[in-house]
Design a protein around this motif. Sequence first.
Motif, PDB file in Angstrom:
ATOM      1  N   GLU A 298       0.820  -1.208   0.000  1.00 15.73           N
ATOM      2  CA  GLU A 298       0.000   0.000   0.000  1.00 15.73           C
ATOM      3  C   GLU A 298       0.858   1.265   0.000  1.00 15.73           C
ATOM      4  O   GLU A 298       1.724   1.449   0.852  1.00 15.73           O
ATOM      5  CB  GLU A 298      -0.934   0.006   1.212  1.00 15.73           C
ATOM      6  CG  GLU A 298      -2.038  -1.031   1.154  1.00 15.73           C
ATOM      7  CD  GLU A 298      -1.585  -2.407   1.608  1.00 15.73           C
ATOM      8  OE1 GLU A 298      -2.410  -3.343   1.639  1.00 15.73           O
ATOM      9  OE2 GLU A 298      -0.382  -2.564   1.925  1.00 15.73           O
ATOM     10  N   PHE A 299       0.557   2.137  -0.946  1.00 16.92           N
ATOM     11  CA  PHE A 299       1.285   3.403  -1.070  1.00 16.92           C
ATOM     12  C   PHE A 299       1.204   4.214   0.211  1.00 16.92           C
ATOM     13  O   PHE A 299       2.203   4.779   0.672  1.00 16.92           O
ATOM     14  CB  PHE A 299       0.713   4.199  -2.248  1.00 16.92           C
ATOM     15  CG  PHE A 299       1.429   5.485  -2.533  1.00 16.92           C
ATOM     16  CD1 PHE A 299       2.440   5.534  -3.476  1.00 16.92           C
ATOM     17  CD2 PHE A 299       1.095   6.662  -1.867  1.00 16.92           C
ATOM     18  CE1 PHE A 299       3.126   6.718  -3.734  1.00 16.92           C
ATOM     19  CE2 PHE A 299       1.755   7.846  -2.116  1.00 16.92           C
ATOM     20  CZ  PHE A 299       2.779   7.869  -3.055  1.00 16.92           C
ATOM     21  N   SER A 300       0.008   4.292   0.806  1.00 11.84           N
ATOM     22  CA  SER A 300      -0.194   5.153   1.974  1.00 11.84           C
ATOM     23  C   SER A 300       0.567   4.655   3.198  1.00 11.84           C
ATOM     24  O   SER A 300       0.824   5.432   4.129  1.00 11.84           O
ATOM     25  CB  SER A 300      -1.690   5.251   2.305  1.00 11.84           C
ATOM     26  OG  SER A 300      -2.223   3.962   2.575  1.00 11.84           O
ATOM     27  N   LEU A 301       0.942   3.387   3.235  1.00  7.54           N
ATOM     28  CA  LEU A 301       1.765   2.881   4.327  1.00  7.54           C
ATOM     29  C   LEU A 301       3.241   3.119   4.072  1.00  7.54           C
ATOM     30  O   LEU A 301       4.012   3.368   4.999  1.00  7.54           O
ATOM     31  CB  LEU A 301       1.517   1.379   4.524  1.00  7.54           C
ATOM     32  CG  LEU A 301       0.135   0.960   5.015  1.00  7.54           C
ATOM     33  CD1 LEU A 301       0.038  -0.562   5.101  1.00  7.54           C
ATOM     34  CD2 LEU A 301      -0.174   1.592   6.367  1.00  7.54           C
TER      35      LEU A 301
ATOM     36  N   GLU B   9      -0.925  11.492  -4.661  1.00  9.03           N
ATOM     37  CA  GLU B   9      -1.215  12.884  -5.021  1.00  9.03           C
ATOM     38  C   GLU B   9      -1.486  13.078  -6.507  1.00  9.03           C
ATOM     39  O   GLU B   9      -1.870  14.167  -6.917  1.00  9.03           O
ATOM     40  CB  GLU B   9      -0.048  13.773  -4.591  1.00  9.03           C
ATOM     41  CG  GLU B   9       0.140  13.821  -3.071  1.00  9.03           C
ATOM     42  CD  GLU B   9       1.340  14.645  -2.656  1.00  9.03           C
ATOM     43  OE1 GLU B   9       2.160  14.983  -3.557  1.00  9.03           O
ATOM     44  OE2 GLU B   9       1.464  14.955  -1.461  1.00  9.03           O
ATOM     45  N   ASN B  10      -1.252  12.056  -7.321  1.00 10.81           N
ATOM     46  CA  ASN B  10      -1.509  12.166  -8.758  1.00 10.81           C
ATOM     47  C   ASN B  10      -1.744  10.764  -9.312  1.00 10.81           C
ATOM     48  O   ASN B  10      -1.508   9.766  -8.623  1.00 10.81           O
ATOM     49  CB  ASN B  10      -0.348  12.869  -9.475  1.00 10.81           C
ATOM     50  CG  ASN B  10       0.963  12.123  -9.279  1.00 10.81           C
ATOM     51  OD1 ASN B  10       1.100  10.997  -9.747  1.00 10.81           O
ATOM     52  ND2 ASN B  10       1.913  12.737  -8.581  1.00 10.81           N
ATOM     53  N   PRO B  11      -2.213  10.671 -10.569  1.00  9.10           N
ATOM     54  CA  PRO B  11      -2.554   9.348 -11.126  1.00  9.10           C
ATOM     55  C   PRO B  11      -1.372   8.383 -11.201  1.00  9.10           C
ATOM     56  O   PRO B  11      -1.581   7.162 -11.239  1.00  9.10           O
ATOM     57  CB  PRO B  11      -3.084   9.690 -12.530  1.00  9.10           C
ATOM     58  CG  PRO B  11      -3.572  11.098 -12.416  1.00  9.10           C
ATOM     59  CD  PRO B  11      -2.632  11.772 -11.452  1.00  9.10           C
ATOM     60  N   ARG B  12      -0.154   8.897 -11.226  1.00 11.80           N
ATOM     61  CA  ARG B  12       1.007   8.004 -11.321  1.00 11.80           C
ATOM     62  C   ARG B  12       1.274   7.284 -10.000  1.00 11.80           C
ATOM     63  O   ARG B  12       1.952   6.257  -9.983  1.00 11.80           O
ATOM     64  CB  ARG B  12       2.249   8.797 -11.720  1.00 11.80           C
ATOM     65  CG  ARG B  12       2.188   9.408 -13.112  1.00 11.80           C
ATOM     66  CD  ARG B  12       3.455  10.162 -13.429  1.00 11.80           C
ATOM     67  NE  ARG B  12       4.620   9.268 -13.472  1.00 11.80           N
ATOM     68  CZ  ARG B  12       5.862   9.693 -13.638  1.00 11.80           C
ATOM     69  NH1 ARG B  12       6.123  10.992 -13.760  1.00 11.80           N
ATOM     70  NH2 ARG B  12       6.857   8.832 -13.674  1.00 11.80           N
ATOM     71  N   GLU B  13       0.774   7.832  -8.897  1.00 10.91           N
ATOM     72  CA  GLU B  13       1.037   7.248  -7.585  1.00 10.91           C
ATOM     73  C   GLU B  13      -0.102   6.300  -7.207  1.00 10.91           C
ATOM     74  O   GLU B  13      -1.272   6.669  -7.278  1.00 10.91           O
ATOM     75  CB  GLU B  13       1.191   8.358  -6.541  1.00 10.91           C
ATOM     76  CG  GLU B  13       2.356   9.280  -6.844  1.00 10.91           C
ATOM     77  CD  GLU B  13       2.534  10.382  -5.807  1.00 10.91           C
ATOM     78  OE1 GLU B  13       3.533  11.128  -5.900  1.00 10.91           O
ATOM     79  OE2 GLU B  13       1.676  10.505  -4.907  1.00 10.91           O
ATOM     80  N   HIS B  14       0.253   5.109  -6.783  1.00 12.60           N
ATOM     81  CA  HIS B  14      -0.751   4.086  -6.498  1.00 12.60           C
ATOM     82  C   HIS B  14      -0.105   2.964  -5.702  1.00 12.60           C
ATOM     83  O   HIS B  14       1.121   2.914  -5.523  1.00 12.60           O
ATOM     84  CB  HIS B  14      -1.333   3.534  -7.800  1.00 12.60           C
ATOM     85  CG  HIS B  14      -0.276   3.131  -8.802  1.00 12.60           C
ATOM     86  ND1 HIS B  14       0.480   1.985  -8.676  1.00 12.60           N
ATOM     87  CD2 HIS B  14       0.166   3.767  -9.928  1.00 12.60           C
ATOM     88  CE1 HIS B  14       1.328   1.904  -9.683  1.00 12.60           C
ATOM     89  NE2 HIS B  14       1.167   2.984 -10.458  1.00 12.60           N
ATOM     90  N   ASP B  15      -0.950   2.060  -5.213  1.00 14.56           N
ATOM     91  CA  ASP B  15      -0.431   0.869  -4.550  1.00 14.56           C
ATOM     92  C   ASP B  15       0.453   0.083  -5.527  1.00 14.56           C
ATOM     93  O   ASP B  15       0.216   0.089  -6.744  1.00 14.56           O
ATOM     94  CB  ASP B  15      -1.565  -0.027  -4.063  1.00 14.56           C
ATOM     95  CG  ASP B  15      -2.337   0.582  -2.901  1.00 14.56           C
ATOM     96  OD1 ASP B  15      -1.896   1.633  -2.376  1.00 14.56           O
ATOM     97  OD2 ASP B  15      -3.366   0.015  -2.514  1.00 14.56           O
ATOM     98  N   ILE B  16       1.439  -0.579  -4.979  1.00 12.27           N
ATOM     99  CA  ILE B  16       2.394  -1.332  -5.803  1.00 12.27           C
ATOM    100  C   ILE B  16       1.971  -2.795  -5.836  1.00 12.27           C
ATOM    101  O   ILE B  16       1.726  -3.405  -4.797  1.00 12.27           O
ATOM    102  CB  ILE B  16       3.816  -1.168  -5.249  1.00 12.27           C
ATOM    103  CG1 ILE B  16       4.297   0.260  -5.527  1.00 12.27           C
ATOM    104  CG2 ILE B  16       4.764  -2.202  -5.844  1.00 12.27           C
ATOM    105  CD1 ILE B  16       5.619   0.594  -4.890  1.00 12.27           C
ATOM    106  N   LEU B  17       1.906  -3.347  -7.041  1.00  5.97           N
ATOM    107  CA  LEU B  17       1.606  -4.761  -7.221  1.00  5.97           C
ATOM    108  C   LEU B  17       2.833  -5.448  -7.812  1.00  5.97           C
ATOM    109  O   LEU B  17       3.284  -5.084  -8.913  1.00  5.97           O
ATOM    110  CB  LEU B  17       0.420  -4.960  -8.155  1.00  5.97           C
ATOM    111  CG  LEU B  17      -0.992  -4.703  -7.623  1.00  5.97           C
ATOM    112  CD1 LEU B  17      -2.008  -5.023  -8.706  1.00  5.97           C
ATOM    113  CD2 LEU B  17      -1.264  -5.529  -6.383  1.00  5.97           C
ATOM    114  N   ILE B  18       3.372  -6.401  -7.086  1.00  7.78           N
ATOM    115  CA  ILE B  18       4.391  -7.283  -7.651  1.00  7.78           C
ATOM    116  C   ILE B  18       3.640  -8.512  -8.135  1.00  7.78           C
ATOM    117  O   ILE B  18       3.154  -9.315  -7.343  1.00  7.78           O
ATOM    118  CB  ILE B  18       5.476  -7.623  -6.620  1.00  7.78           C
ATOM    119  CG1 ILE B  18       6.155  -6.325  -6.136  1.00  7.78           C
ATOM    120  CG2 ILE B  18       6.513  -8.579  -7.214  1.00  7.78           C
ATOM    121  CD1 ILE B  18       7.242  -6.537  -5.110  1.00  7.78           C
ATOM    122  N   THR B  19       3.500  -8.619  -9.431  1.00 10.49           N
ATOM    123  CA  THR B  19       2.581  -9.570 -10.044  1.00 10.49           C
ATOM    124  C   THR B  19       3.122 -10.995 -10.005  1.00 10.49           C
ATOM    125  O   THR B  19       4.315 -11.229  -9.744  1.00 10.49           O
ATOM    126  CB  THR B  19       2.300  -9.183 -11.500  1.00 10.49           C
ATOM    127  OG1 THR B  19       3.542  -9.247 -12.227  1.00 10.49           O
ATOM    128  CG2 THR B  19       1.714  -7.777 -11.588  1.00 10.49           C
TER     129      THR B  19
END
Length: 331
Positions: free
Chosen positions: A291-294, A301-311
């Motif tokens: 989770e990005f917020s953790l 703060e923008n569309p490029r920032e998001h939770d990270i998924l290691i697929t």
Amino acid sequence: MQIVPSNPQPFQPIPIFITEMASPDTIMSVSASTSTWISAASPALTNHSTAPSLGEKTTTIRFVDTKAFWDLIDSTDQELLAFHNVFPQDFIRLDQERQLRRRGIRFRRYDTRERILIVLIPGGPHEQLHLKLYREYTNHVDRMGLEDAWRDHGATRFFQQQGHPSGNGGEGDSGGSPRPQPNGRSWPTLVIEAGDSSSLEELRRGMRWWFSTSNHEVKIVLLAKLDRAGRRIILEKWVETTPPPRPGPTTRAASIRTPNCDQEITIDWTENTPVEIPTSYVVTRGDLRLEFSLLFPRPPENPREHDILITVPRLQVWASTVWETVVELQA
């Protein structure tokens, strides 16, 4: 290619030490009720992982002097050693000599009250377990344009009281934090600890230590355990949770944060398949989500920032890299 688990000869300790073999659950049984990093004094776990304990043995040694310590370090084939009777002045001398010798060992945990020092002697598979996984994470950070907003900590030592180098401290394998740190924080938000011959229970003890000793500044702990006999990698993601509020007056117990196994992913190497082919590995329970917020911690703060998924495909590549290293060592 089919892996054949290695069976090293039992280690013969140097006579100056008193050694014994102890299970991970009893290795730190002395005065457990008073220690801040032993499971008996740690917060309870919620949603326990279903993975087996994989209780490999850990050698415990009574510390006598620095020469015998380094003689043992230079001759052992063990990954993890627990030294007891290590006073703070001994720990300072050992740390100074470690820097002079430029030895790639880690002082995984040191407890001043119990006078116990856990020493990690990492091998190739151990290093691939955490380095490749951490690199997968930082690649995502870079793609979000945040490469200058993240600081790598590696195996930096963190202390219960910063500025006290002989006090309770621990070193992870990989980790990092946002920069600059908000609100005077100093601990990483992400820590990865790996285990080859180290037991899963020992890794969980370390996880509890990171959460409690950092005063909950650490937000995510990833545990990566190599199970050679089972041809499997176990990946656990731990976060802290607070019990939901109940009707009536709020009690202190209701606000205590407890470690929670948020994800448990297993990666199995299919029998009689090539070690270097990612599709040889079966991933159970999907992608790893961070989770990005953790991690930063703030909302995107923008569309490029998001939770990270290691697929799943990237986890398969990670597994193939780890097992390639194992096979190379056995060749």
